[in-house]
Motif scaffolding. Structure first.
Motif, PDB file in Angstrom:
ATOM      1  N   HIS A 178       9.065  15.845  -9.528  1.00 20.91           N
ATOM      2  CA  HIS A 178       7.753  15.916  -8.901  1.00 20.91           C
ATOM      3  C   HIS A 178       7.831  15.984  -7.386  1.00 20.91           C
ATOM      4  O   HIS A 178       6.907  16.454  -6.730  1.00 20.91           O
ATOM      5  CB  HIS A 178       6.916  14.695  -9.303  1.00 20.91           C
ATOM      6  N   ASN A 179       8.943  15.528  -6.808  1.00 23.08           N
ATOM      7  CA  ASN A 179       9.074  15.468  -5.351  1.00 23.08           C
ATOM      8  C   ASN A 179      10.009  16.532  -4.794  1.00 23.08           C
ATOM      9  O   ASN A 179      10.447  16.437  -3.651  1.00 23.08           O
ATOM     10  CB  ASN A 179       9.550  14.083  -4.917  1.00 23.08           C
ATOM     11  N   ASP A 180      10.309  17.542  -5.589  1.00 24.47           N
ATOM     12  CA  ASP A 180      11.299  18.550  -5.177  1.00 24.47           C
ATOM     13  C   ASP A 180      10.735  19.618  -4.247  1.00 24.47           C
ATOM     14  O   ASP A 180      11.460  20.172  -3.425  1.00 24.47           O
ATOM     15  CB  ASP A 180      11.868  19.273  -6.406  1.00 24.47           C
ATOM     16  N   THR A 181       9.439  19.947  -4.369  1.00 26.29           N
ATOM     17  CA  THR A 181       8.915  21.218  -3.869  1.00 26.29           C
ATOM     18  C   THR A 181       7.854  21.043  -2.792  1.00 26.29           C
ATOM     19  O   THR A 181       7.001  20.164  -2.875  1.00 26.29           O
ATOM     20  CB  THR A 181       8.308  22.026  -5.037  1.00 26.29           C
ATOM     21  N   SER A 200       0.861  -1.180   0.000  1.00 23.93           N
ATOM     22  CA  SER A 200       0.000   0.000   0.000  1.00 23.93           C
ATOM     23  C   SER A 200       0.896   1.227   0.000  1.00 23.93           C
ATOM     24  O   SER A 200       1.343   1.699   1.058  1.00 23.93           O
ATOM     25  CB  SER A 200      -0.923  -0.005   1.228  1.00 23.93           C
ATOM     26  N   ILE A 201       1.183   1.747  -1.170  1.00 26.68           N
ATOM     27  CA  ILE A 201       2.121   2.858  -1.348  1.00 26.68           C
ATOM     28  C   ILE A 201       1.572   3.789  -2.416  1.00 26.68           C
ATOM     29  O   ILE A 201       1.133   3.333  -3.481  1.00 26.68           O
ATOM     30  CB  ILE A 201       3.518   2.344  -1.777  1.00 26.68           C
ATOM     31  N   LEU A 202       1.583   5.091  -2.154  1.00 30.68           N
ATOM     32  CA  LEU A 202       1.166   6.070  -3.151  1.00 30.68           C
ATOM     33  C   LEU A 202       2.109   5.996  -4.352  1.00 30.68           C
ATOM     34  O   LEU A 202       3.330   6.137  -4.204  1.00 30.68           O
ATOM     35  CB  LEU A 202       1.207   7.477  -2.545  1.00 30.68           C
ATOM     36  N   PRO A 203       1.595   5.762  -5.559  1.00 29.40           N
ATOM     37  CA  PRO A 203       2.487   5.530  -6.704  1.00 29.40           C
ATOM     38  C   PRO A 203       3.225   6.769  -7.189  1.00 29.40           C
ATOM     39  O   PRO A 203       4.278   6.657  -7.817  1.00 29.40           O
ATOM     40  CB  PRO A 203       1.543   4.999  -7.783  1.00 29.40           C
ATOM     41  N   GLU A 204       2.694   7.962  -6.932  1.00 28.53           N
ATOM     42  CA  GLU A 204       3.302   9.211  -7.399  1.00 28.53           C
ATOM     43  C   GLU A 204       3.443   9.200  -8.918  1.00 28.53           C
ATOM     44  O   GLU A 204       4.542   9.204  -9.472  1.00 28.53           O
ATOM     45  CB  GLU A 204       4.651   9.467  -6.712  1.00 28.53           C
ATOM     46  N   PHE A 205       2.290   9.190  -9.594  1.00 25.86           N
ATOM     47  CA  PHE A 205       2.290   9.259 -11.050  1.00 25.86           C
ATOM     48  C   PHE A 205       2.866  10.591 -11.520  1.00 25.86           C
ATOM     49  O   PHE A 205       2.816  11.599 -10.816  1.00 25.86           O
ATOM     50  CB  PHE A 205       0.867   9.112 -11.594  1.00 25.86           C
ATOM     51  N   GLN A 237       6.728   6.981 -10.013  1.00 28.05           N
ATOM     52  CA  GLN A 237       7.987   7.624  -9.627  1.00 28.05           C
ATOM     53  C   GLN A 237       8.324   7.443  -8.148  1.00 28.05           C
ATOM     54  O   GLN A 237       9.276   8.052  -7.666  1.00 28.05           O
ATOM     55  CB  GLN A 237       7.904   9.133  -9.918  1.00 28.05           C
ATOM     56  N   ASN A 238       7.596   6.635  -7.397  1.00 24.31           N
ATOM     57  CA  ASN A 238       7.876   6.455  -5.972  1.00 24.31           C
ATOM     58  C   ASN A 238       8.912   5.362  -5.791  1.00 24.31           C
ATOM     59  O   ASN A 238       8.673   4.196  -6.131  1.00 24.31           O
ATOM     60  CB  ASN A 238       6.591   6.105  -5.223  1.00 24.31           C
ATOM     61  N   ARG A 286      12.124  -5.834 -19.312  1.00 23.50           N
ATOM     62  CA  ARG A 286      11.779  -6.150 -17.930  1.00 23.50           C
ATOM     63  C   ARG A 286      12.956  -6.814 -17.237  1.00 23.50           C
ATOM     64  O   ARG A 286      13.707  -7.588 -17.830  1.00 23.50           O
ATOM     65  CB  ARG A 286      10.600  -7.117 -17.888  1.00 23.50           C
ATOM     66  N   SER A 287      13.108  -6.517 -15.931  1.00 23.08           N
ATOM     67  CA  SER A 287      14.070  -7.258 -15.121  1.00 23.08           C
ATOM     68  C   SER A 287      13.610  -8.705 -15.014  1.00 23.08           C
ATOM     69  O   SER A 287      12.418  -8.981 -14.801  1.00 23.08           O
ATOM     70  CB  SER A 287      14.187  -6.648 -13.728  1.00 23.08           C
ATOM     71  N   VAL A 288      14.532  -9.614 -15.120  1.00 28.79           N
ATOM     72  CA  VAL A 288      14.173 -11.042 -15.041  1.00 28.79           C
ATOM     73  C   VAL A 288      14.075 -11.513 -13.599  1.00 28.79           C
ATOM     74  O   VAL A 288      13.540 -12.597 -13.335  1.00 28.79           O
ATOM     75  CB  VAL A 288      15.191 -11.907 -15.805  1.00 28.79           C
ATOM     76  N   SER A 289      14.581 -10.717 -12.632  1.00 31.34           N
ATOM     77  CA  SER A 289      14.549 -11.143 -11.230  1.00 31.34           C
ATOM     78  C   SER A 289      13.694 -10.244 -10.345  1.00 31.34           C
ATOM     79  O   SER A 289      12.952 -10.725  -9.481  1.00 31.34           O
ATOM     80  CB  SER A 289      15.975 -11.199 -10.663  1.00 31.34           C
ATOM     81  N   THR A 290      13.779  -8.917 -10.543  1.00 33.67           N
ATOM     82  CA  THR A 290      13.005  -7.972  -9.718  1.00 33.67           C
ATOM     83  C   THR A 290      12.305  -6.945 -10.599  1.00 33.67           C
ATOM     84  O   THR A 290      12.676  -5.763 -10.610  1.00 33.67           O
ATOM     85  CB  THR A 290      13.921  -7.248  -8.704  1.00 33.67           C
ATOM     86  N   PRO A 291      11.314  -7.354 -11.360  1.00 30.63           N
ATOM     87  CA  PRO A 291      10.596  -6.377 -12.190  1.00 30.63           C
ATOM     88  C   PRO A 291       9.768  -5.440 -11.321  1.00 30.63           C
ATOM     89  O   PRO A 291       9.586  -5.675 -10.133  1.00 30.63           O
ATOM     90  CB  PRO A 291       9.697  -7.268 -13.050  1.00 30.63           C
ATOM     91  N   ASP A 292       9.266  -4.379 -11.974  1.00 29.10           N
ATOM     92  CA  ASP A 292       8.414  -3.433 -11.255  1.00 29.10           C
ATOM     93  C   ASP A 292       6.954  -3.832 -11.376  1.00 29.10           C
ATOM     94  O   ASP A 292       6.524  -4.476 -12.345  1.00 29.10           O
ATOM     95  CB  ASP A 292       8.610  -2.018 -11.813  1.00 29.10           C
ATOM     96  N   ILE A 293       6.159  -3.441 -10.347  1.00 26.61           N
ATOM     97  CA  ILE A 293       4.732  -3.708 -10.346  1.00 26.61           C
ATOM     98  C   ILE A 293       4.059  -2.933 -11.472  1.00 26.61           C
ATOM     99  O   ILE A 293       4.403  -1.780 -11.756  1.00 26.61           O
ATOM    100  CB  ILE A 293       4.122  -3.311  -8.988  1.00 26.61           C
ATOM    101  N   GLY A 294       3.082  -3.567 -12.133  1.00 28.18           N
ATOM    102  CA  GLY A 294       2.299  -2.875 -13.135  1.00 28.18           C
ATOM    103  C   GLY A 294       2.892  -2.967 -14.516  1.00 28.18           C
ATOM    104  O   GLY A 294       3.721  -3.840 -14.808  1.00 28.18           O
TER     105      GLY A 294
END
Length: 373
Positions: A172-175, A23-28, A37-38, A60-68
């Motif tokens: 997006h997370n600078d300010t 449960s993590i805000l994805p920060e689109f 971008q999270n 895609r990473s063959v061992s630790t791909p990203d969700i989605g």
């Protein structure tokens, strides 16, 4: 599963399902660009046989791909201002902007530039140095000086550049920002007389309402007759410690008079309208209306207030109407912990008219002298 669950952890525990979920805000990137971008979501997926590229055609990473549907990589250098400490920055004793920065990048953050502007004007950047591992934040610190003042709305922006001397990985997370916010009050102020902080009650209450308080506040009212109608709305920051007091500067209730002729629409000289932890003391308060002449009205959940050592004077009348009660507590939201003591309450149809809200309200009515009701 025996009831509602308010977090992913309690849902997983109750259902034994979704053990691989997070449960993590994805920060689109934006409302229309749904690339994630999270950094907390990076490499959180499980490999699926035969799925070798993402929606953009990236491998895609063959061992630790990203969700989605998107494969992405957390930047090496990525910092941001996560907060402007409003209570420290916009307190009337402060002349600094206080910020917190965070390292979102994969490498330890040792340097960054904190940029900031006030009401559209860029200020001198602050060169931060330190050591932050990924996900760590700094304590609040001063990034520069500014002469903030009461009565002016401030919009403050602060952002980072040049993390570890390089480019920001994500923007997006600078300010962080504070928009149209007033400075809060603390300390002692004067009303009326020669070179006061405020010429009128209204001017003082405007700053008090706009900015709230960041410490105990006392208004010392100088000798005069003030023909004003005063309403005390909710005051941000008040507490058992951060109280607000209006009092005669000479502690003589005969030397300061607040007076007004109320109307049917606004039947009061002084109204508590959701204000908490306010003391009114050592003054004269009057209402002079012929038909509507409440001096003090207490409404809308005003709590922990004190009215003490005053002369509270209504209009001389033979009416029994509550419209001419000297002190009126309205029905509705409870106005709890009210103390009215050591006052002289004169004239009016009723000295003190108290509706109550149907629950214990801790009213203290003590050592008052009622005359000519």
């Amino acid at each position: 599963w025996t009831g509602n669950r308010t977090s992913l952890a309690t849902w997983q525990s109750a259902s034994s399902k979704d053990v691989n979920s997070v449960s993590i805000l994805p920060e689109f990137i934006s409302n229309t660009d749904l690339h994630i971008q999270n950094y907390l979501l990076d490499n959180k997926g499980l490999p699926v046989s035969g799925t070798t590229t993402d929606i953009d055609g990236q491998t895609r990473s063959v061992s630790t791909p990203d969700i989605g549907a998107d494969e992405w990589t957390t930047p090496v250098n990525d910092a941001g201002v996560t907060a402007i400490n409003q209570s420290s920055t916009l307190c009337s004793t402060s002349d600094s902007i206080y910020v917190t920065i965070k390292n979102f990048g994969t490498t330890t953050l040792t340097t960054a530039t904190v940029n900031w502007k006030v009401n559209g004007v860029n200020q001198t950047p602050f060169p931060w140095t330190g050591s932050l591992t990924q996900g760590s934040t700094t304590p609040s610190f001063s990034a520069g000086y500014y002469n903030f003042g009461l009565g002016t709305p401030y919009s403050i922006y602060a952002w980072t550049t040049a993390p570890n001397g390089g480019s920001e990985g994500f923007n997006h997370n600078d300010t962080s920002e504070i928009i149209s916010t007033y400075q809060a009050m603390t300390g002692a102020y004067t009303i009326g007389g020669f070179t006061p902080n405020y010429a009128t009650f209204a001017a003082a209450v405007t700053d008090l309402t706009n900015g709230g308080v960041c410490g105990p506040v006392t208004f010392n009212v100088r000798n005069a007759i003030y023909t004003e109608q005063v309403i005390l709305n909710t005051i941000a920051g008040t507490s058992p410690v951060n109280t607000v007091t209006f009092q005669s500067e000479n502690n003589d209730s005969t030397l300061v008079t607040l007076t007004f002729s109320p109307t049917a629409a606004d039947n009061y000289t002084l109204r508590f309208n959701g204000a908490d932890y306010v003391t009114i003391r050592t003054m004269s308060l009057k209402a002079t209306g012929a038909t509507y002449s409440r001096v003090i009205q207490i409404d809308n959940g005003s709590t922990n207030n004190v009215i003490a050592n005053n002369v509270i004077e209504g209009t001389t009348t033979t009416s029994t109407s509550a419209n001419m009660a000297v002190v009126m507590e309205n029905t509705g939201i409870n106005n709890t912990n009210l103390t009215i003591e050591n006052n002289r309450i004169k004239n009016g149809s009723i000295g003190f008219y108290y509706y109550g809200g149907g629950v214990p309200e801790n009213l203290i009515l003590r050592n008052n002298r009622f005359t000519n009701q």
